[in-house]
Design a protein around this motif. Structure first.
Motif, PDB file in Angstrom:
ATOM      1  N   SER A 147       0.835  -1.198   0.000  1.00 41.00           N
ATOM      2  CA  SER A 147       0.000   0.000   0.000  1.00 41.00           C
ATOM      3  C   SER A 147       0.872   1.252   0.000  1.00 41.00           C
ATOM      4  O   SER A 147       1.807   1.390   0.793  1.00 41.00           O
ATOM      5  CB  SER A 147      -0.907  -0.007   1.235  1.00 41.00           C
ATOM      6  OG  SER A 147      -1.671   1.179   1.294  1.00 41.00           O
ATOM      7  N   GLY A 148       0.545   2.181  -0.889  1.00 39.32           N
ATOM      8  CA  GLY A 148       1.284   3.428  -0.979  1.00 39.32           C
ATOM      9  C   GLY A 148       2.495   3.346  -1.884  1.00 39.32           C
ATOM     10  O   GLY A 148       2.865   4.312  -2.551  1.00 39.32           O
ATOM     11  N   PHE A 149       3.152   2.174  -1.921  1.00 41.79           N
ATOM     12  CA  PHE A 149       4.349   1.988  -2.757  1.00 41.79           C
ATOM     13  C   PHE A 149       4.024   1.328  -4.091  1.00 41.79           C
ATOM     14  O   PHE A 149       4.871   1.286  -4.972  1.00 41.79           O
ATOM     15  CB  PHE A 149       5.386   1.130  -2.035  1.00 41.79           C
ATOM     16  CG  PHE A 149       6.091   1.854  -0.909  1.00 41.79           C
ATOM     17  CD1 PHE A 149       6.705   3.067  -1.126  1.00 41.79           C
ATOM     18  CD2 PHE A 149       6.130   1.302   0.358  1.00 41.79           C
ATOM     19  CE1 PHE A 149       7.368   3.723  -0.097  1.00 41.79           C
ATOM     20  CE2 PHE A 149       6.779   1.945   1.398  1.00 41.79           C
ATOM     21  CZ  PHE A 149       7.397   3.165   1.186  1.00 41.79           C
ATOM     22  N   GLY A 150       2.821   0.801  -4.255  1.00 38.45           N
ATOM     23  CA  GLY A 150       2.512   0.033  -5.451  1.00 38.45           C
ATOM     24  C   GLY A 150       3.191  -1.328  -5.387  1.00 38.45           C
ATOM     25  O   GLY A 150       2.566  -2.353  -5.130  1.00 38.45           O
ATOM     26  N   TRP A 152       6.951  -3.048  -3.699  1.00 32.37           N
ATOM     27  CA  TRP A 152       8.157  -2.778  -2.925  1.00 32.37           C
ATOM     28  C   TRP A 152       9.004  -4.033  -2.774  1.00 32.37           C
ATOM     29  O   TRP A 152       8.536  -5.150  -3.007  1.00 32.37           O
ATOM     30  CB  TRP A 152       7.834  -2.168  -1.553  1.00 32.37           C
ATOM     31  CG  TRP A 152       7.252  -3.103  -0.514  1.00 32.37           C
ATOM     32  CD1 TRP A 152       6.844  -4.395  -0.672  1.00 32.37           C
ATOM     33  CD2 TRP A 152       7.008  -2.793   0.843  1.00 32.37           C
ATOM     34  NE1 TRP A 152       6.368  -4.937   0.491  1.00 32.37           N
ATOM     35  CE2 TRP A 152       6.448  -3.954   1.451  1.00 32.37           C
ATOM     36  CE3 TRP A 152       7.184  -1.665   1.635  1.00 32.37           C
ATOM     37  CZ2 TRP A 152       6.082  -4.008   2.799  1.00 32.37           C
ATOM     38  CZ3 TRP A 152       6.821  -1.722   2.973  1.00 32.37           C
ATOM     39  CH2 TRP A 152       6.274  -2.883   3.552  1.00 32.37           C
ATOM     40  N   HIS A 167       7.990   1.923  -5.103  1.00 34.35           N
ATOM     41  CA  HIS A 167       7.482   2.529  -6.340  1.00 34.35           C
ATOM     42  C   HIS A 167       8.088   1.909  -7.601  1.00 34.35           C
ATOM     43  O   HIS A 167       7.991   2.518  -8.687  1.00 34.35           O
ATOM     44  CB  HIS A 167       7.719   4.051  -6.374  1.00 34.35           C
ATOM     45  CG  HIS A 167       7.121   4.799  -5.220  1.00 34.35           C
ATOM     46  ND1 HIS A 167       5.772   4.802  -4.931  1.00 34.35           N
ATOM     47  CD2 HIS A 167       7.707   5.571  -4.257  1.00 34.35           C
ATOM     48  CE1 HIS A 167       5.541   5.541  -3.868  1.00 34.35           C
ATOM     49  NE2 HIS A 167       6.709   6.026  -3.424  1.00 34.35           N
ATOM     50  N   ARG A 191       4.712   3.528  -9.488  1.00 32.20           N
ATOM     51  CA  ARG A 191       3.512   2.912  -8.925  1.00 32.20           C
ATOM     52  C   ARG A 191       3.196   3.498  -7.543  1.00 32.20           C
ATOM     53  O   ARG A 191       4.074   4.025  -6.864  1.00 32.20           O
ATOM     54  CB  ARG A 191       3.698   1.389  -8.823  1.00 32.20           C
ATOM     55  CG  ARG A 191       3.887   0.679 -10.171  1.00 32.20           C
ATOM     56  CD  ARG A 191       4.111  -0.814  -9.953  1.00 32.20           C
ATOM     57  NE  ARG A 191       4.361  -1.530 -11.191  1.00 32.20           N
ATOM     58  CZ  ARG A 191       3.413  -2.047 -11.980  1.00 32.20           C
ATOM     59  NH1 ARG A 191       2.123  -1.895 -11.654  1.00 32.20           N
ATOM     60  NH2 ARG A 191       3.733  -2.690 -13.089  1.00 32.20           N
ATOM     61  N   GLY A 192       1.937   3.340  -7.120  1.00 35.58           N
ATOM     62  CA  GLY A 192       1.530   3.824  -5.810  1.00 35.58           C
ATOM     63  C   GLY A 192       1.375   5.325  -5.795  1.00 35.58           C
ATOM     64  O   GLY A 192       1.064   5.960  -6.805  1.00 35.58           O
ATOM     65  N   TYR A 193       1.593   5.930  -4.629  1.00 33.61           N
ATOM     66  CA  TYR A 193       1.461   7.375  -4.488  1.00 33.61           C
ATOM     67  C   TYR A 193       2.738   8.036  -5.004  1.00 33.61           C
ATOM     68  O   TYR A 193       3.696   8.262  -4.261  1.00 33.61           O
ATOM     69  CB  TYR A 193       1.218   7.753  -3.029  1.00 33.61           C
ATOM     70  CG  TYR A 193      -0.015   7.102  -2.421  1.00 33.61           C
ATOM     71  CD1 TYR A 193      -1.136   6.826  -3.186  1.00 33.61           C
ATOM     72  CD2 TYR A 193      -0.033   6.783  -1.067  1.00 33.61           C
ATOM     73  CE1 TYR A 193      -2.266   6.237  -2.639  1.00 33.61           C
ATOM     74  CE2 TYR A 193      -1.163   6.190  -0.496  1.00 33.61           C
ATOM     75  CZ  TYR A 193      -2.265   5.915  -1.298  1.00 33.61           C
ATOM     76  OH  TYR A 193      -3.379   5.325  -0.748  1.00 33.61           O
TER      77      TYR A 193
END
Length: 229
Positions: A147-150, A152, A167, A191-193
């Motif tokens: 989550s957040g990183f797409g 990792w 990301h 990816r992610g935020y």
């Protein structure tokens, strides 16, 4: 009264007796002379030490000694191929870097509060698909969605800390895999935020305890520059 009659010896027998006696005296003289010479030539047992160390110690300081070199020591000496290979590999291992920059791109964001939220790592800008390298030797402990990183990758690094890479576009390793500093572990993505392709890198000294990676990297001899934000 008994009558003593002297024994008569013939002149021939008396001559033989005198000749034999003369020869015995002569032989005794020769043997005695030989024993005297031998006794003078051979030192007494007390003068001859039986200990070789004592013999060397008793020798004059300027005495010359000749050392015997075994035949094997005179033959050409060769290093076995296995030893040569081991030494070569050892030299390569010692020479390789133990800390590397994860990507060649510039440092774009530092560690700390940013836009009202904690930014627990540092960011490197680089192009899509650029290889991301392991910063240290270590073991992959997680690789996949986050989550957040797409996507990792988390690696337990050689000093026990945990390195987090976020990301990325593609993951090139799997959990349990051993990596060395400089091995490709992923590629740069967004990816992610994320607002653009970059690598987000964190260092945790324990679960949930991130530290600023810059001093940590500097302590390992790695200067990645100054953040542009």
């Amino acid at each position: 009264m008994p009558v003593t009659v002297p024994l008569s010896r013939s002149p021939k027998w008396d001559g033989r007796y005198r000749t034999a006696a003369t020869r015995a005296v002569a032989v005794s003289a020769v043997v005695g002379a030989a024993l005297s010479v031998l006794a003078a030539a051979v030192p007494s047992a007390e003068a001859q030490p039986s200990d070789p160390v004592a013999t060397v110690a008793a020798a004059p300081h300027d005495a010359q000694f000749t050392a015997f070199t075994p035949y094997e020591a005179q033959m050409p000496q060769f290093v076995p191929p296995e030893v040569t290979d081991f030494l070569r590999n050892l030299g390569i291992e010692q020479a390789r870097p133990k800390t590397v920059r994860p990507v060649a791109g510039p440092l774009t964001s530092g560690f700390g509060v940013r836009w009202g939220a904690m930014h627990a790592g540092i960011d490197f800008g680089d192009g899509f698909g650029t290889p991301i390298r392991a910063v240290t030797d270590g073991t992959v402990i997680e690789a996949g969605p986050a989550s957040g990183f797409g996507l990792w990758v988390r690696i337990q690094q050689d000093d026990g800390t945990i390195g987090v890479y976020g990301h990325m576009q593609d993951i090139l390793v799997q959990p349990g895999q051993q990596v060395r500093a400089g091995d490709d572990v992923a590629t740069v993505g967004s990816r992610g935020y994320s607002t653009g392709p970059h690598l987000h890198y964190e260092v945790h000294i324990s679960p949930g305890a991130p530290i600023d990676p810059l001093p940590w990297l500097a302590g390992r001899g790695m200067d990645v520059g100054t953040a542009t934000d």
